[in-house]
Design a protein around this motif. Structure first.
Motif, PDB file in Angstrom:
ATOM      1  N   THR A  41       0.799  -1.214   0.094  1.00  0.00           N
ATOM      2  CA  THR A  41       0.126   0.068  -0.064  1.00  0.00           C
ATOM      3  C   THR A  41       0.838   1.265  -0.039  1.00  0.00           C
ATOM      4  OG1 THR A  41      -1.681   1.595   1.304  1.00  0.00           O
ATOM      5  CG2 THR A  41      -0.050   0.043   2.623  1.00  0.00           C
ATOM      6  N   SER A  42       0.411   2.540  -0.357  1.00  0.00           N
ATOM      7  CA  SER A  42       1.224   3.546  -0.605  1.00  0.00           C
ATOM      8  C   SER A  42       0.608   4.440   0.289  1.00  0.00           C
ATOM      9  CB  SER A  42       1.134   4.146  -1.833  1.00  0.00           C
ATOM     10  OG  SER A  42       1.553   5.406  -1.750  1.00  0.00           O
ATOM     11  N   GLY A  43       1.188   5.058   1.543  1.00  0.00           N
ATOM     12  CA  GLY A  43       0.884   5.946   2.459  1.00  0.00           C
ATOM     13  C   GLY A  43       0.736   7.369   1.819  1.00  0.00           C
ATOM     14  N   THR A  44       0.086   8.234   2.586  1.00  0.00           N
ATOM     15  CA  THR A  44      -0.140   9.648   2.212  1.00  0.00           C
ATOM     16  C   THR A  44       1.133   9.929   1.990  1.00  0.00           C
ATOM     17  OG1 THR A  44      -1.940   9.460   3.736  1.00  0.00           O
ATOM     18  CG2 THR A  44      -1.190  11.465   3.064  1.00  0.00           C
ATOM     19  N   SER A  45       2.254   9.776   2.619  1.00  0.00           N
ATOM     20  CA  SER A  45       3.555  10.539   2.199  1.00  0.00           C
ATOM     21  C   SER A  45       4.330   9.608   1.389  1.00  0.00           C
ATOM     22  CB  SER A  45       4.455  10.572   3.562  1.00  0.00           C
ATOM     23  OG  SER A  45       4.596   9.127   4.108  1.00  0.00           O
TER      24      SER A  45
ATOM     25  N   TYR B  96       5.659   6.788   1.080  1.00  0.00           N
ATOM     26  CA  TYR B  96       6.620   5.450   1.443  1.00  0.00           C
ATOM     27  C   TYR B  96       5.528   4.137   1.322  1.00  0.00           C
ATOM     28  CZ  TYR B  96       9.617   8.935   3.650  1.00  0.00           C
ATOM     29  OH  TYR B  96      10.382  10.058   3.998  1.00  0.00           O
ATOM     30  N   PRO B  97       5.999   3.149   0.746  1.00  0.00           N
ATOM     31  CA  PRO B  97       5.206   2.130   0.442  1.00  0.00           C
ATOM     32  C   PRO B  97       5.421   1.182   1.851  1.00  0.00           C
ATOM     33  CG  PRO B  97       7.301   1.843  -1.019  1.00  0.00           C
ATOM     34  CD  PRO B  97       7.216   3.179  -0.358  1.00  0.00           C
ATOM     35  N   LEU B  98       4.582   0.558   1.975  1.00  0.00           N
ATOM     36  CA  LEU B  98       4.404  -0.448   3.146  1.00  0.00           C
ATOM     37  C   LEU B  98       4.130  -1.730   2.543  1.00  0.00           C
ATOM     38  CD1 LEU B  98       4.737  -1.024   6.399  1.00  0.00           C
ATOM     39  CD2 LEU B  98       2.163  -0.368   6.188  1.00  0.00           C
ATOM     40  N   GLN B  99       4.890  -2.725   3.141  1.00  0.00           N
ATOM     41  CA  GLN B  99       4.484  -4.013   2.730  1.00  0.00           C
ATOM     42  C   GLN B  99       4.062  -4.826   3.667  1.00  0.00           C
ATOM     43  OE1 GLN B  99       8.426  -4.393   0.835  1.00  0.00           O
ATOM     44  NE2 GLN B  99       7.548  -3.604  -1.213  1.00  0.00           N
ATOM     45  N   LEU B 100       2.954  -5.826   3.468  1.00  0.00           N
ATOM     46  CA  LEU B 100       2.485  -6.576   4.585  1.00  0.00           C
ATOM     47  C   LEU B 100       2.487  -8.135   4.067  1.00  0.00           C
ATOM     48  CD1 LEU B 100      -0.469  -4.131   4.823  1.00  0.00           C
ATOM     49  CD2 LEU B 100       1.406  -4.524   6.643  1.00  0.00           C
TER      50      LEU B 100
ATOM     51  N   PRO C 162      -9.131   5.988  -3.905  1.00  0.00           N
ATOM     52  CA  PRO C 162      -7.785   6.620  -4.251  1.00  0.00           C
ATOM     53  C   PRO C 162      -6.805   5.468  -4.401  1.00  0.00           C
ATOM     54  CG  PRO C 162      -8.920   8.107  -2.547  1.00  0.00           C
ATOM     55  CD  PRO C 162      -9.669   6.647  -2.648  1.00  0.00           C
ATOM     56  N   ASN C 163      -6.890   4.464  -3.321  1.00  0.00           N
ATOM     57  CA  ASN C 163      -5.793   3.674  -3.323  1.00  0.00           C
ATOM     58  C   ASN C 163      -6.146   2.161  -2.822  1.00  0.00           C
ATOM     59  OD1 ASN C 163      -5.758   4.514  -0.728  1.00  0.00           O
ATOM     60  ND2 ASN C 163      -3.692   4.380  -0.479  1.00  0.00           N
ATOM     61  N   GLU C 164      -5.721   1.433  -3.133  1.00  0.00           N
ATOM     62  CA  GLU C 164      -6.219  -0.068  -2.853  1.00  0.00           C
ATOM     63  C   GLU C 164      -5.126  -0.816  -2.447  1.00  0.00           C
ATOM     64  OE1 GLU C 164      -9.260  -1.304  -2.914  1.00  0.00           O
ATOM     65  OE2 GLU C 164     -10.204   0.337  -3.692  1.00  0.00           O
ATOM     66  N   CYS C 165      -5.332  -1.959  -1.387  1.00  0.00           N
ATOM     67  CA  CYS C 165      -4.241  -2.802  -1.151  1.00  0.00           C
ATOM     68  C   CYS C 165      -4.094  -3.776  -2.383  1.00  0.00           C
ATOM     69  CB  CYS C 165      -4.615  -3.594   0.196  1.00  0.00           C
ATOM     70  SG  CYS C 165      -5.237  -2.360   1.461  1.00  0.00           S
ATOM     71  N   GLN C 166      -3.005  -3.691  -2.968  1.00  0.00           N
ATOM     72  CA  GLN C 166      -2.677  -4.705  -3.992  1.00  0.00           C
ATOM     73  C   GLN C 166      -1.904  -5.904  -3.715  1.00  0.00           C
ATOM     74  OE1 GLN C 166      -4.040  -4.316  -7.063  1.00  0.00           O
ATOM     75  NE2 GLN C 166      -5.115  -2.562  -6.433  1.00  0.00           N
TER      76      GLN C 166
ATOM     77  N   HIS D 212      -3.681  19.521  -5.118  1.00  0.00           N
ATOM     78  CA  HIS D 212      -3.087  18.148  -5.636  1.00  0.00           C
ATOM     79  C   HIS D 212      -3.126  17.261  -4.715  1.00  0.00           C
ATOM     80  CE1 HIS D 212      -1.562  20.383  -9.105  1.00  0.00           C
ATOM     81  NE2 HIS D 212      -1.235  21.417  -8.029  1.00  0.00           N
ATOM     82  N   PRO D 213      -3.567  15.830  -5.302  1.00  0.00           N
ATOM     83  CA  PRO D 213      -3.743  14.809  -4.320  1.00  0.00           C
ATOM     84  C   PRO D 213      -2.065  14.540  -3.700  1.00  0.00           C
ATOM     85  CG  PRO D 213      -4.448  14.342  -6.331  1.00  0.00           C
ATOM     86  CD  PRO D 213      -4.050  15.732  -6.471  1.00  0.00           C
ATOM     87  N   GLU D 214      -2.139  13.563  -2.553  1.00  0.00           N
ATOM     88  CA  GLU D 214      -0.957  13.311  -2.235  1.00  0.00           C
ATOM     89  C   GLU D 214      -0.428  11.912  -2.993  1.00  0.00           C
ATOM     90  OE1 GLU D 214       0.052  15.028   0.578  1.00  0.00           O
ATOM     91  OE2 GLU D 214      -1.564  16.020   0.210  1.00  0.00           O
ATOM     92  N   ALA D 215       0.647  11.287  -2.543  1.00  0.00           N
ATOM     93  CA  ALA D 215       1.047  10.099  -3.335  1.00  0.00           C
ATOM     94  C   ALA D 215       0.169   9.136  -3.285  1.00  0.00           C
ATOM     95  CB  ALA D 215       2.282   9.764  -2.516  1.00  0.00           C
ATOM     96  N   SER D 216      -0.862   9.019  -2.124  1.00  0.00           N
ATOM     97  CA  SER D 216      -1.853   7.868  -2.110  1.00  0.00           C
ATOM     98  C   SER D 216      -3.042   8.395  -3.013  1.00  0.00           C
ATOM     99  CB  SER D 216      -2.516   7.801  -0.715  1.00  0.00           C
ATOM    100  OG  SER D 216      -2.758   8.989  -0.309  1.00  0.00           O
TER     101      SER D 216
END
Ligand SMILES: [Zn+2]
Length: 493
Positions: free
Chosen positions: A116-120, A122-126, A160-164, A462-466
């Protein structure tokens, strides 16, 4: 016919004959909502003790965490001691990934990798094991049951973003020696299953692109095309980011466009809706709404019911949600605090006391719907918590409630530059005049009489990175953050 087949035959059969137990978990979660609070609490404490013991034995991250305070996992599970365990930041989940976080006995298991891509940005992997995946899916279905709609209905999603899901053979990008830890063949199975089979044929989920993704530079979103597509699909559930729904509703009002046909309800996901905006959206679309909260680490741990569209019933046997002050002590019911969330079933990569980056209040009074689970009143992202010049905390939700429906306002972004200096970026509705007096009055009340606000007109924000929009950006929020997370100077996302 399809629904009957799924609900009466297929789902129960899959649940009893295969390891995919979501249907069984769904039934258990829904039943737990009606149990007395102390029964729910007892069950939750048992699950917490199990996950703590497991995480201590199997992962470096949580062993170090508990050893550093000299507390055994059995003791840590007690409700008065648990708040002494330091909050887990998203940085804790990234550092040394996956060796520090992945449970030893799961290293050759079937695992789903999700990012997932956070608002800032930085990708987070789970990493998720099969039981965790099934609980997460059950929690999504439960949110629909709580909202009073068919859990298996046709969905249109605009978020806006989905967990992929992803396949970790590209593990070189993650860093470290991952070759022994990332069995890509199993991860590929989950990716194929979700993308090619489940989303298309089982979930009947139609995903539309996030707003602005294809908009040419300097051009707006083609709202009409979204409205037409929703109308064509006539979903049982329009799962939508609340600000998208607001922009569509304003477009319909401005242009006289009729609302698209929705068979069921609007389900707000990926962000919060204030009560007045929720009311406006509901009236514009002519349907009821529900609100959920969660994240990729948990799926949905809160969902609103028909009796209370703004506060969300917590799935107490799925996740443990706490509200804490910045010094780490527990908040009383009704008190505003940082949300820390523990996934009670994830084993491959346990998630314990994660700083979710959200703030809110937990209320314990029983709800009119009959469910006895605690409810959460969400107050927005922590990056939107402003300490005003009068020393008062103001949540982004309060500012959105005041400004989003001001006459002539399409959108806004409030940026705090110092405790009493702000820049307000204002995006006017096409052809409308903004009620400046209403803006000044609201901001004066919320930010204090000494606040100096410079207004800047803009064509868009402008939207954030997410791809989400941050309408309030505070530069004083760190003081609200739980101290154990703040000390490391790590970003929230
Ligand atoms: Zn309720």
């Amino acid at each position: 016919m399809r629904k009957t087949l799924l609900q009466q035959i297929l789902m129960p059969a899959v649940s009893s004959l295969t390891p995919f137990k979501s249907w069984q978990y769904l039934k258990e979660m829904c039943a737990a909502d009606f149990e007395p609070l102390d029964v729910q609490r007892g069950r939750r404490e048992e699950l917490l003790a199990e996950v703590l013991s497991f995480a201590y034995d199997e992962t470096e991250l949580y062993r170090e965490k508990l050893d550093s305070i000299g507390i055994s996992p059995q003791a840590a599970a007690q409700s008065d001691i648990f708040p002494r365990v330091s909050a887990t930041t998203k940085q804790d989940l990234r550092t040394g990934f996956p060796a520090r976080q992945l449970a030893r006995s799961y290293r050759s298991a079937w695992l789903r990798y999700s990012n997932t891509s956070g608002t800032s940005g930085y990708p987070l992997q789970l990493i998720q094991d099969l039981q965790d995946i099934c609980y997460k899916y059950a929690a999504i279905l439960r949110s629909r049951m709580v909202a009073g709609v068919d859990p298996l209905g046709l969905q249109v999603r605009i978020t806006p973003n989905e967990c992929q899901p992803f396949v970790p053979e590209k593990a070189g990008r993650i860093g470290g020696d991952c070759s022994k830890l990332m069995p890509g063949r199993h991860a590929a199975f989950f990716k194929l299953l979700e993308r090619q089979v489940l989303n298309r044929w089982f979930h009947r989920r139609y995903m539309l692109d996030p707003f602005w993704r294809h908009a040419a530079k300097g051009q707006g979103v083609d709202y009409s095309s979204y409205i037409k597509e929703i109308d064509r699909l006539r979903p049982d559930l329009l799962v939508i980011y609340p600000l998208y729904a607001l922009l569509l509703a304003k477009h319909m009002r401005r242009t006289g466009t009729p609302a698209p046909r929705i068979r069921g309800i609007i389900d707000f996901s990926g962000g919060l809706c204030t009560p007045n905006v929720r009311e406006f959206i509901s009236q514009s679309f002519g349907v009821r709404t529900s609100q959920c909260c969660g994240g990729c680490e948990f799926s949905r741990y809160g969902a609103s019911c028909e009796a209370d569209p703004d506060r969300m019933h917590l799935a107490e046997t799925h996740c443990y949600v706490e509200t804490v002050h910045s010094d780490g002590s527990a908040c009383e019911p009704g008190e505003l605090g940082n949300l820390l969330v523990t996934n009670l079933h994830g084993r491959a990569m346990p998630i314990i006391r994660l700083e979710s980056g959200d703030v809110g209040r937990i209320v314990e009074e029983p709800c009119e719907c009959g469910r006895l689970s605690r409810r959460i009143e969400h107050a927005g992202r922590i990056q939107g918590m402003i300490l005003n010049a009068d020393g008062q905390w103001v949540a982004s939700r309060e500012i959105e409630q005041e400004l989003l429906l001001v006459q002539g306002m399409e959108l806004f972004q409030l940026v705090q530059q110092s405790p009493d200096q702000y820049e307000l970026h204002v995006i006017p509705e096409p052809g409308e005049r903004i009620d400046e007096a209403a803006v000044d009055q609201s901001l004066g009340r919320l930010l204090g009489a000494s606040a100096r606000i410079k207004k800047v007109r803009q064509a868009t924000i402008h939207p954030e990175a997410s791809w989400k929009l941050m309408l309030v950006k505070s530069n004083t929020f760190e003081e609200f953050r739980v101290a154990s997370a703040r000390r490391g100077k790590v970003p929230i996302n």
